[in-house]
Enzyme design. Structure first.
Site, mmCIF file in Angstrom:
data_model
loop_
_atom_site.group_PDB
_atom_site.id
_atom_site.type_symbol
_atom_site.label_atom_id
_atom_site.label_comp_id
_atom_site.label_asym_id
_atom_site.label_seq_id
_atom_site.Cartn_x
_atom_site.Cartn_y
_atom_site.Cartn_z
ATOM 1 N N GLU A 71 -6.421 -3.037 -1.203
ATOM 2 C CA GLU A 71 -6.829 -4.234 -0.476
ATOM 3 C C GLU A 71 -7.909 -5.028 -1.200
ATOM 4 O O GLU A 71 -8.210 -6.156 -0.845
ATOM 5 C CB GLU A 71 -7.365 -3.841 0.924
ATOM 6 C CG GLU A 71 -6.317 -3.359 1.901
ATOM 7 C CD GLU A 71 -5.928 -1.879 1.736
ATOM 8 O OE1 GLU A 71 -6.263 -1.292 0.690
ATOM 9 O OE2 GLU A 71 -5.302 -1.314 2.639
ATOM 10 N N TRP A 85 -20.313 17.114 10.533
ATOM 11 C CA TRP A 85 -19.382 16.499 9.574
ATOM 12 C C TRP A 85 -19.477 17.200 8.228
ATOM 13 O O TRP A 85 -20.538 17.268 7.625
ATOM 14 C CB TRP A 85 -19.736 15.016 9.366
ATOM 15 C CG TRP A 85 -19.424 14.162 10.536
ATOM 16 C CD1 TRP A 85 -19.584 14.496 11.855
ATOM 17 C CD2 TRP A 85 -18.896 12.842 10.515
ATOM 18 N NE1 TRP A 85 -19.186 13.466 12.648
ATOM 19 C CE2 TRP A 85 -18.761 12.433 11.845
ATOM 20 C CE3 TRP A 85 -18.533 11.964 9.493
ATOM 21 C CZ2 TRP A 85 -18.273 11.180 12.189
ATOM 22 C CZ3 TRP A 85 -18.050 10.719 9.832
ATOM 23 C CH2 TRP A 85 -17.925 10.331 11.171
ATOM 24 N N THR A 93 0.858 -1.183 0.000
ATOM 25 C CA THR A 93 0.000 0.000 0.000
ATOM 26 C C THR A 93 0.895 1.235 0.000
ATOM 27 O O THR A 93 2.043 1.183 0.438
ATOM 28 C CB THR A 93 -0.910 0.046 1.233
ATOM 29 O OG1 THR A 93 -0.066 0.001 2.385
ATOM 30 C CG2 THR A 93 -1.866 -1.103 1.276
ATOM 31 N N LYS A 96 -14.643 17.847 10.986
ATOM 32 C CA LYS A 96 -15.712 17.957 11.982
ATOM 33 C C LYS A 96 -15.702 19.353 12.586
ATOM 34 O O LYS A 96 -14.861 19.664 13.424
ATOM 35 C CB LYS A 96 -15.548 16.901 13.067
ATOM 36 C CG LYS A 96 -16.106 15.576 12.626
ATOM 37 C CD LYS A 96 -15.678 14.441 13.513
ATOM 38 C CE LYS A 96 -14.976 13.390 12.672
ATOM 39 N NZ LYS A 96 -13.905 12.706 13.308
HETATM 40 P P1 AMP Z 1 -5.331 2.964 -2.863
HETATM 41 O O1 AMP Z 1 -5.376 1.802 -1.983
HETATM 42 O O2 AMP Z 1 -4.060 3.748 -2.783
HETATM 43 O O3 AMP Z 1 -5.685 2.609 -4.276
HETATM 44 O O4 AMP Z 1 -6.437 3.985 -2.370
HETATM 45 C C1 AMP Z 1 -7.763 3.578 -2.212
HETATM 46 C C2 AMP Z 1 -8.596 4.737 -1.751
HETATM 47 O O5 AMP Z 1 -8.753 5.702 -2.803
HETATM 48 C C3 AMP Z 1 -9.999 4.355 -1.386
HETATM 49 O O6 AMP Z 1 -10.099 3.789 -0.101
HETATM 50 C C4 AMP Z 1 -10.719 5.685 -1.505
HETATM 51 O O7 AMP Z 1 -10.513 6.490 -0.353
HETATM 52 C C5 AMP Z 1 -10.012 6.345 -2.669
HETATM 53 N N1 AMP Z 1 -10.802 6.181 -3.891
HETATM 54 C C6 AMP Z 1 -10.667 5.247 -4.841
HETATM 55 N N2 AMP Z 1 -11.590 5.423 -5.813
HETATM 56 C C7 AMP Z 1 -12.356 6.485 -5.451
HETATM 57 C C8 AMP Z 1 -13.481 7.174 -6.006
HETATM 58 N N3 AMP Z 1 -14.031 6.818 -7.168
HETATM 59 N N4 AMP Z 1 -13.974 8.225 -5.327
HETATM 60 C C9 AMP Z 1 -13.432 8.628 -4.160
HETATM 61 N N5 AMP Z 1 -12.381 8.035 -3.584
HETATM 62 C C10 AMP Z 1 -11.848 6.975 -4.215
#
Ligand code: AMP
Length: 546
Positions: free
Chosen positions: A335, A448, A188, A443
């Protein structure tokens, strides 16, 4: 039943879901279909299959055996695609190294994944030079390069990739094994603390491929991924297998274009020259393309682009639609393999605002994804388009946990659902809309506020080109919002004018009154993570008054 029939029935029930089986149909259906690497290489699916066999032979000769870990450090290339197949097909684990992490973090991931072999692009040799005395597990290296010139390095190689392939046989008998065998691992992109490893089995990757095929291949019109498409990834192959789309594109048997290192002029050139019709990227990359001088003259009217990794801003969506681009959102995370939802427009006769609204939603769950927007006690919140809760998921392709990290794995899977950490609402049509990360929600006085919504509203001002909204600690209000704004080069605006623009939305009841506490700061650049997303954690640290 004759003995033969019994045998055949037993074989049929034992058919394992292995990555090698994704290759069967496309290579036979259209062996002449093309795979392209920048302006440098072009070959057919028939040759691709042979190259996968050659790579498997070369790796086996080097000593790679089932259970070993083979790491790749490369830009998006045909080589990477070949590794996506050959390495897991040998029963080994493919570690896609995030080359944008710091050398120390890269060292940590190589060590933690216990990499046995590394295929490294010459551009990343300086990283390995920096850490090489401390790499304990790696037995040998393969050099990846586009040119012919011998690089200056103290590392020694088993050979250069193309030479190794040339010297290897083009047949390989890939045997069956347990579909639950680990196929890939990667880390990650967390910005503080150590990166966490996630991992996926053959079964999970095959089911994810079929899930995406079902979700993307079945819409009646908008955003359909089909056999006449030309595919080019614009999210890195080291990050969640480029969202799994190279597997999907190969299973579809379509032309694939790999752009190497992302450079806006090369991307626009390839989009036009190779007539690319489907890509996926984060909003930051699309923003880069849209800001490039060649964007206006590039014909993108046949381009479908799936935006994910961050919310699709409405202004970006409108600009893309005006240019004829079929733009829409998808959602997932490292994940989750990653795809969970896609925002296809299924309703007809919508006006532009309604279309934009849907395209910018986070989407509807794909087949086989059980998605819950949960409030207290994991209970589903009301699907009224307003109430919010955390997205929890189950699906056959989610990581079983973090590699060698029991404590964080248990937190991730608390209560039998994978906790995404994303806050969302859900409407009556089953579209989910992420309003924030749990940690990014602001917040103010107990209320929120969605930082994403506020960013979207700020972006509607013509002088704003990029924005990030964060919450800063405040003794009186708990938190107060700060917007970091990059202005367009040719339009000026004052903080007061921008606040007046936001005031308009407060007066119309579009956003909470608490937003009057918003402060604006004009900046030259906004910090991003290693995969190009806004790094809010870092921004909070940087802008929090001491
Ligand atoms: P990563 O694991 O680095 O790919 O990041 C995943 C995170 O990116 C998710 O948990 C979301 O917070 C954000 N994310 C992915 N796709 C979207 C989307 N379409 N809209 C808003 N947030 C997103």
């Amino acid at each position: 039943m004759t003995n033969n029939l019994i045998k055949r029935t037993m074989r049929a029930t034992a058919y394992p879901l292995l990555i090698k089986n994704l290759l069967n149909a496309p290579v036979v259906d259209d062996p002449q279909q093309q795979i392209v690497y920048r302006d440098q290489m072009r070959f057919s699916y028939a040759e691709f299959r042979q190259r996968v066999c050659r790579l498997a032979n070369a790796l086996s000769t080097m000593g790679v055996k089932p259970g070993d870990t083979v790491a790749v450090m490369d830009w998006d290339s045909h080589r990477y695609l070949e590794c996506f197949y050959a390495v897991p097909m040998l029963g080994a684990v493919l570690h896609t190294v995030n080359i944008r992490l710091s050398p120390e973090q890269i060292l940590y991931t190589i060590d933690h994944a216990e990499d046995d072999y590394i295929l490294v692009n010459e551009e990343f040799l300086p990283i390995l030079e920096q850490i090489k005395g401390r790499i304990d597990t790696v037995k040998s290296y393969i050099l990846l390069q586009d040119g012919q010139q011998q690089p200056e390095t103290s590392l020694s190689f088993e050979g250069e990739y193309e030479e190794l392939l040339d010297g290897a046989a083009d047949h390989f008998d890939f045997v069956d094994f347990d579909e639950n065998t680990r196929a890939t691992t990667f880390y990650t992109t967390g910005t503080t603390g150590l990166p966490k490893g996630v991992y996926f089995s053959h079964r999970q990757l095959v089911l994810h491929t079929l899930g995406v095929l079902a979700a993307m291949g079945t819409p009646a019109g908008q955003g359909r991924f089909h056999q006449k498409d030309v595919y080019m990834p614009i999210t890195p192959m080291f990050h969640v297998h480029a969202w799994g789309f190279p597997y999907v594109a190969t299973a579809l048997g379509i032309k694939q274009v790999y752009p190497g290192k992302y450079a806006p002029d090369m991307l626009l050139h390839l989009l036009a020259k190779e007539k690319v019709t489907l890509s996926h990227c984060v909003p930051t990359i699309l923003h880069l393309l849209m800001s490039h001088p060649n964007f206006a003259e590039t014909d993108l009217s046949h381009w479908k682009v799936l935006i994910g990794g961050a919310a699709l801003p409405k202004t970006m969506c409108r600009t893309a639609l005006k240019k004829g681009i079929d733009i829409f959102s998808g959602y997932g995370m490292s994940e989750t393999c990653p795809v969970l939802t896609i925002a296809h427009v299924t309703e007809e006769d919508l006006n532009e605002d309604e279309e934009v609204e849907i395209r910018c939603k986070t989407g509807r769950p794909m087949p086989l994804v059980e998605l819950r927007v949960a409030g207290e006690n994991l209970n589903e919140i009301s699907p009224d388009g307003e109430s919010v809760g955390e997205i929890l998921v189950r699906a056959p392709w989610l990581t079983q946990g973090y590699l060698k990290d029991r404590r964080n794995s248990e937190v991730l899977w608390n209560g039998g659902y994978l906790h995404t950490g994303d806050v969302a609402n859900r409407d009556k049509q089953n579209y989910v809309k992420i309003t924030d990360r749990i940690k990014d929600v602001i917040k103010i006085g107990g209320e929120w506020i969605s930082s994403l919504e506020l960013e979207d509203l700020l972006c509607t001002h013509p002088a704003v080109t990029e924005v990030a909204v964060i919450g800063l600690q405040d003794d009186k209000w708990g938190e107060k919002p700060l917007a970091l704004v990059i202005k367009k080069a040719d339009i000026d605006i004052s903080e007061k004018e921008l606040l007046r623009h936001i005031r308009g939305f407060i007066d119309k009841g579009i956003i909470s009154k608490q937003v009057v506490l918003l402060k604006i700061q004009f900046v030259e650049a906004i910090d991003k993570t290693s995969v190009g997303k806004i790094n809010k954690r870092l921004l909070r640290e940087k802008y929090q008054p001491q």
